[in-house]
Design a protein around this motif. Structure first.
Motif, mmCIF file in Angstrom:
data_model
loop_
_atom_site.group_PDB
_atom_site.id
_atom_site.type_symbol
_atom_site.label_atom_id
_atom_site.label_comp_id
_atom_site.label_asym_id
_atom_site.label_seq_id
_atom_site.Cartn_x
_atom_site.Cartn_y
_atom_site.Cartn_z
ATOM 1 N N LEU A 161 0.972 -1.106 0.075
ATOM 2 C CA LEU A 161 -0.133 0.070 0.087
ATOM 3 C C LEU A 161 0.977 1.196 -0.068
ATOM 4 N N LEU A 162 0.620 2.196 -0.843
ATOM 5 C CA LEU A 162 1.506 3.218 -1.146
ATOM 6 C C LEU A 162 0.750 4.601 -1.128
ATOM 7 N N ARG A 163 0.767 5.469 0.203
ATOM 8 C CA ARG A 163 0.074 6.593 0.353
ATOM 9 C C ARG A 163 0.791 7.630 -0.346
ATOM 10 N N CYS A 164 0.136 8.247 -1.508
ATOM 11 C CA CYS A 164 0.357 9.090 -2.443
ATOM 12 C C CYS A 164 0.113 10.567 -2.029
ATOM 13 N N TYR A 165 -1.285 11.010 -2.169
ATOM 14 C CA TYR A 165 -1.432 12.466 -1.803
ATOM 15 C C TYR A 165 -2.434 12.336 -0.704
ATOM 16 N N PRO A 166 -2.422 13.268 0.217
ATOM 17 C CA PRO A 166 -3.469 13.619 1.539
ATOM 18 C C PRO A 166 -4.578 14.082 0.807
ATOM 19 N N VAL A 167 -5.541 14.214 1.543
ATOM 20 C CA VAL A 167 -6.952 14.858 1.331
ATOM 21 C C VAL A 167 -6.565 16.518 1.034
ATOM 22 N N THR A 168 -6.879 17.048 -0.081
ATOM 23 C CA THR A 168 -6.769 18.390 -0.141
ATOM 24 C C THR A 168 -8.043 18.956 0.422
ATOM 25 N N ALA A 169 -7.738 19.736 1.494
ATOM 26 C CA ALA A 169 -8.723 20.374 2.394
ATOM 27 C C ALA A 169 -8.393 21.869 2.378
ATOM 28 N N ASN A 170 -9.481 22.527 1.941
ATOM 29 C CA ASN A 170 -9.553 23.921 2.150
ATOM 30 C C ASN A 170 -9.758 24.660 3.277
ATOM 31 N N ASP A 171 -9.071 25.558 3.811
ATOM 32 C CA ASP A 171 -9.192 26.375 5.112
ATOM 33 C C ASP A 171 -10.188 27.151 5.079
ATOM 34 N N ASP A 172 -10.984 27.297 6.297
ATOM 35 C CA ASP A 172 -12.126 28.091 6.249
ATOM 36 C C ASP A 172 -11.922 29.628 6.250
ATOM 37 N N GLY A 173 -10.931 29.908 6.786
ATOM 38 C CA GLY A 173 -10.513 31.306 6.454
ATOM 39 C C GLY A 173 -9.992 31.912 5.231
ATOM 40 N N ALA A 174 -9.307 30.926 4.680
ATOM 41 C CA ALA A 174 -8.793 31.164 3.306
ATOM 42 C C ALA A 174 -10.003 31.092 2.199
ATOM 43 N N VAL A 175 -10.965 30.299 2.568
ATOM 44 C CA VAL A 175 -12.041 30.307 1.686
ATOM 45 C C VAL A 175 -13.119 31.628 2.023
ATOM 46 N N ALA A 176 -13.189 32.012 3.019
ATOM 47 C CA ALA A 176 -13.848 33.214 3.428
ATOM 48 C C ALA A 176 -13.552 34.297 2.566
ATOM 49 N N ARG A 177 -11.937 34.516 2.758
ATOM 50 C CA ARG A 177 -11.228 35.612 2.108
ATOM 51 C C ARG A 177 -11.390 35.356 0.513
ATOM 52 N N PHE A 178 -10.904 34.390 -0.078
ATOM 53 C CA PHE A 178 -11.272 34.027 -1.327
ATOM 54 C C PHE A 178 -12.839 34.465 -1.895
ATOM 55 N N GLU A 179 -13.711 34.066 -1.207
ATOM 56 C CA GLU A 179 -15.155 34.196 -1.703
ATOM 57 C C GLU A 179 -15.467 36.050 -1.563
ATOM 58 N N GLN A 180 -14.866 36.434 -0.624
ATOM 59 C CA GLN A 180 -15.019 37.841 -0.493
ATOM 60 C C GLN A 180 -14.425 38.541 -1.605
ATOM 61 N N VAL A 181 -13.248 38.263 -1.877
ATOM 62 C CA VAL A 181 -12.625 38.878 -3.001
ATOM 63 C C VAL A 181 -13.129 38.478 -4.278
ATOM 64 N N ALA A 182 -13.591 37.443 -4.589
ATOM 65 C CA ALA A 182 -14.373 37.003 -5.675
ATOM 66 C C ALA A 182 -15.562 37.448 -5.722
ATOM 67 N N ARG A 183 -16.439 37.825 -4.781
ATOM 68 C CA ARG A 183 -17.326 38.648 -4.953
ATOM 69 C C ARG A 183 -17.552 40.094 -5.107
ATOM 70 N N GLU A 184 -16.402 40.726 -4.377
ATOM 71 C CA GLU A 184 -16.125 42.071 -4.942
ATOM 72 C C GLU A 184 -15.693 42.308 -6.550
ATOM 73 N N THR A 185 -14.724 41.267 -6.751
ATOM 74 C CA THR A 185 -14.337 41.392 -8.114
ATOM 75 C C THR A 185 -15.328 40.996 -9.427
ATOM 76 N N PHE A 186 -16.281 40.061 -9.278
ATOM 77 C CA PHE A 186 -17.058 39.726 -10.351
ATOM 78 C C PHE A 186 -18.687 39.760 -9.941
ATOM 79 N N GLY A 187 -19.177 39.923 -8.721
ATOM 80 C CA GLY A 187 -20.272 40.044 -8.316
ATOM 81 C C GLY A 187 -20.790 38.602 -7.846
ATOM 82 N N PRO A 188 -21.685 38.283 -6.800
ATOM 83 C CA PRO A 188 -22.107 37.226 -6.072
ATOM 84 C C PRO A 188 -22.726 36.203 -7.079
#
Length: 410
Positions: A311-338
């Motif tokens: 058994l070979l472990r390759c890539y872990p779960v790609t998990a988004n940070d809640d704070g980083a997502v909140a900042r991303f969504e705020q910037v994205a909505r400000e840039t392009f609209g909700p």
């Protein structure tokens, strides 16, 4: 009437869009050039050279030779003490292209079927725009650009992290967060999406060696048939997800390779099974590993054979940070609209080595829409896939807006 995006426009919005319009035609040309010359993991010599040329022409500081030789870090100074990191993967796949585009691959069995040519062009574009912006206005924090080799199974992301992509030992200060995009065929062009928590699965591999006893095919009673045993293991393994994993969880166990035998009249003495297992949590990952081993060994014993599991472990779960997502969504909505910012409904069971960055700093992995209206868009890893050039401007603008956002207070 003023749109919500205009009401919250960043002071750099207009200049970013002006610079982007000037850069866009050459970025599309760059993307086509990369598409015509695809290189698989750790072989991205020409691709790396093109990126280095673009960085040098823009006067952007950089270091090369990471992660086996083709990884690159670039840096634009800013006023804050810690950097924001932006990442793109550069490698292609061993696929013969059938897109029919004038810029189709010129190399047999090499193709940008996952859109990494688009990812690279977007990040080069963001670097060029931000470099020109920084010459006029100080950026609120430094920006680190991560051009990574070998995402497609090679673990290039881990090597970049191990070699200082985030900790400030190679160039610029340490990063406090990181963002990356992926072209998304299921999303409409002009839209973007992400989600909190798991966004891509842990991606791991297994290899099972079944050892039996060979014989003439006319006297099977003298054998311990590893082919029959291997077939039984394949069937039994389908019960793992169905009967050992919570129905509200997600997991995958797929046998994708069966190798055995050399002649029609000989029962061989061994067989090999290969495949992948995917999960969204460490608990489920461990359960899959335990049950794959138990099922293979138990079925083998019942058939008078032996099973040896790797058994070979390759890539872990790609998990988004809640704070980083909140900042991303705020910037994205400000840039392009909700109305252009969506939430991915569920994780995807594919793997992504962006997970290794997220193990060290808050991370957000986001989807960039590629689909044209009314037309089915080719799937990722398909021989007719081609990144949508109309998505480049969206990707560049959002990467730039993330970079000029004031850092979060901690």
């Amino acid at each position: 009437m003023v749109s919500p995006a205009q009401q919250h426009a960043h002071p750099f919005t207009d200049i970013i869009r002006t610079l982007l319009r000037e850069e866009l035609p050459s970025l599309i040309e760059l993307r086509h050039d990369l598409h015509m010359h695809p290189e698989i993991g750790y072989e991205e010599v020409r691709t790396s050279g093109v990126v280095l040329r673009e960085l040098s022409n823009a006067g952007i500081a950089h270091v090369a030779g990471l992660a086996g030789g083709t990884g690159i870090l670039a840096h634009i100074p800013g006023t804050g003490p810690r950097a924001i990191a932006l990442r793109a993967d550069m490698d292609a796949l061993p696929i013969n292209e059938r897109s029919g585009q004038p810029w189709s691959s010129k190399t047999p069995n090499r193709m940008h079927a996952c859109g990494h040519d688009g990812h690279t062009a977007v990040l080069v574009g963001a670097a060029r725009v931000l470099s020109r912006l920084a010459a006029q206005h100080p950026l609120p924090r430094p920006v680190t650009f991560v051009f990574q080799p070998a995402e497609e199974g090679g673990g290039g992301g881990k090597r970049m992290v191990d070699e200082g992509a985030l900790n400030g030992t190679r160039i610029g200060p340490a990063a406090e967060e990181i963002y990356a995009l992926h072209g998304w065929p299921e999303l409409a062009i002009g839209t973007i999406a992400t989600r909190r928590g798991a966004v891509m699965a842990a991606s791991d591999r297994f290899e099972i060696h079944v050892i039996g006893r060979g014989s003439h095919a006319a006297w099977p009673h003298q054998s311990a048939d590893p082919v029959l045993c291997a077939a039984a293991i394949v069937t039994a393994m389908q019960s793992i997800v169905a009967r050992n994993i919570d129905p509200l969880d997600s997991a995958v166990v797929s046998v994708t390779v069966i190798e055995s035998g050399t002649a029609f009249n000989v029962i061989p003495d061994r067989a090999v099974l290969k495949g992948t297992y995917r999960s969204l949590s460490e608990t489920t990952r461990a359960t899959l590993e335990r049950r794959i081993t138990e099922v293979a060994e138990g079925v083998a014993r019942a058939h008078g054979c032996e099973a040896r599991c790797e058994l070979l472990r390759c890539y872990p779960v790609t998990a988004n940070d809640d704070g980083a997502v909140a900042r991303f969504e705020q910037v994205a909505r400000e840039t392009f609209g909700p109305e252009r910012v969506n939430t991915l409904p569920a994780p995807v069971m594919g793997g992504e080595d962006f997970a290794f960055y997220g193990a060290h700093v808050p991370a957000c992995y986001w989807a960039l829409g590629l689909a044209r209206p009314g037309t089915p868009f080719p799937a990722l890893h398909a021989p007719d896939f081609d990144f949508n050039d109309d998505a480049i401007a969206v990707g560049v603008e959002l990467m730039c807006r993330l970079a000029v956002q004031e850092p979060a207070r901690r």
